[in-house]
Design a protein around this motif. Structure first.
Motif, PDB file in Angstrom:
ATOM      1  N   GLU A   1       0.801  -1.220   0.000  1.00 43.56           N
ATOM      2  CA  GLU A   1       0.000   0.000   0.000  1.00 43.56           C
ATOM      3  C   GLU A   1       0.837   1.275   0.000  1.00 43.56           C
ATOM      4  O   GLU A   1       0.335   2.354  -0.287  1.00 43.56           O
ATOM      5  CB  GLU A   1      -0.944  -0.001   1.211  1.00 43.56           C
ATOM      6  N   SER A   2       2.092   1.165   0.342  1.00 42.29           N
ATOM      7  CA  SER A   2       2.965   2.349   0.371  1.00 42.29           C
ATOM      8  C   SER A   2       4.217   2.134  -0.471  1.00 42.29           C
ATOM      9  O   SER A   2       5.279   2.666  -0.169  1.00 42.29           O
ATOM     10  CB  SER A   2       3.355   2.678   1.818  1.00 42.29           C
TER      11      SER A   2
ATOM     12  N   ASN B   1      -2.683   1.258 -10.952  1.00 39.77           N
ATOM     13  CA  ASN B   1      -3.724   1.942 -10.197  1.00 39.77           C
ATOM     14  C   ASN B   1      -4.383   3.057 -10.987  1.00 39.77           C
ATOM     15  O   ASN B   1      -5.188   3.822 -10.435  1.00 39.77           O
ATOM     16  CB  ASN B   1      -3.148   2.519  -8.899  1.00 39.77           C
TER      17      ASN B   1
END
Length: 373
Positions: A168-169, A222
């Motif tokens: 996620e990071s 994304n």
């Protein structure tokens, strides 16, 4: 990840750059060249950048595969088995030929591969780049071109875990590591006396392209590429180009073994390659440049690129030593006619060898990869 033909085309151009560089190394260092020969030598000298284009591509592709499969049951197993099947068989076959087959054929071939035999541990273990870093030069080792494969394999050892635990990071992680890499290069050069070649080949100081490619992969998957990002990326690419121009002026060349090229030029080129990939992915099959990259010969070169990378350098040496080299004859004061003939023969023989390797050896291992999708 769905296969993107455009990436094969980019790989095709990358391997052509690398082959041009290796086929012309002696010509690049020839004394007293005519003006056009000198310019041509400088152009060929930049062919090493094909390796950094490969790094950007690898970072993008590997991260895309990992990023989309973190939820799969056999995430790590599938990744490592697929990497093993793609990379190890041909690499170790070539190594076996270098270390055992060629020396058994004749004493002269044994002498030609003596340094490979003496440094076999570093080849077998994919640690060759660290041996070159210790020596501080490619001149004291044969088949040094395999260093980049060592960097990628070492990257593959840890990257799946980073993607899994920091998914996620991931972009923040990439940028943080990149900042550490640049800082480490500066420290090692100015305070530890590490030379430019060593900085260029060490994994910890050559993650630039891999990390930038990985970051672009996350953005692409994304769908985070908007107009604001496009404009920002354009300014970053222009700044990278400025760095390349300044570094080239300061060094008088753009060779990886030059101090400022290794320190800043490699990162700047990786940014430009990332921007190239970025713009081409947006346009897909539109645009003249994309159509060039999507041409059948370039796509096929991309398909054979791994085999080409492994076989082209020894074939180039063989052609130069046994058939024709850049200085076999001089025409109107120019070495270029002999060089072009030598490179064309090397290209043709390399493509034939890679074609045979792909269709009669590699393909059997590639089919096994489907069991670990």
């Amino acid at each position: 990840m769905q296969h993107i033909k455009l990436l094969d085309g980019i790989r095709g151009f990358a391997i052509i750059f690398v082959m041009l560089y290796h086929f012309s190394i002696n010509f690049q260092h020839q004394d007293e060249l005519m003006f056009f020969d000198f310019v041509f030598a400088k152009v060929l000298q930049s062919g090493w950048l094909g390796v950094d284009l490969f790094f950007v591509m690898s970072g993008f592709l590997i991260t895309s595969i990992l990023y989309k499969s973190t939820e799969s049951k056999n995430y790590l197993k599938n990744f490592y088995v697929r990497r093993f099947l793609r990379i190890f068989p041909l690499y170790y076959l070539i190594l076996f030929i270098f270390i055992f087959v060629l020396p058994s054929l004749s004493a002269s071939l044994g002498e030609d591969t003596k340094l490979i035999q003496e440094n076999s541990f570093w080849f077998w273990t994919y640690l060759l780049n660290w041996r070159i870093a210790y020596l501080g030069s490619f001149n004291e080792i044969q088949a040094g071109y395999m260093w980049s494969l060592a960097v990628e394999e070492q990257f593959y050892l840890i990257w799946p875990f980073i993607v899994l635990y920091f998914r996620e990071s991931l972009i923040k992680i990439c940028m943080s590591i990149l900042l550490c890499v640049i800082s480490l290069k500066i420290y090692l050069f100015y305070f530890a006396g590490v030379n430019a070649t060593s900085l260029y080949v060490m994994t910890i100081t050559h993650l630039d392209g891999l990390l930038l490619g990985a970051s672009l992969s996350v953005l692409y998957l994304n769908s985070g590429i908007d107009e604001k990002l496009k404009n920002s990326f354009k300014y970053v690419a222009c700044f990278a180009l400025l760095i390349i121009v300044v570094v080239s002026y300061m060094e008088g060349n753009f060779a990886f073994y030059s101090d400022y090229v290794s320190l800043f030029g490699v990162t700047a080129c990786s940014v430009l390659f990332c921007y190239l990939l970025f713009t081409m992915l947006i346009k897909k099959e539109d645009g003249k440049l994309n159509k060039l990259f999507l041409s059948s010969p370039i796509i096929y070169m991309g398909k054979l690129c791994y085999g080409l990378y492994l076989v082209h350098h020894p074939i180039g040496i063989l052609v130069s030593n046994k058939i024709i080299s850049h200085d076999s004859f001089v025409l109107f004061g120019s070495y270029m006619p002999a060089l072009v003939i030598s490179m064309l023969i090397s290209f043709v023989l390399s493509i034939i060898a890679a074609h045979l390797s792909y269709h009669f050896f590699e393909i059997y291992f590639l089919k096994l990869k489907n069991k670990f999708s």
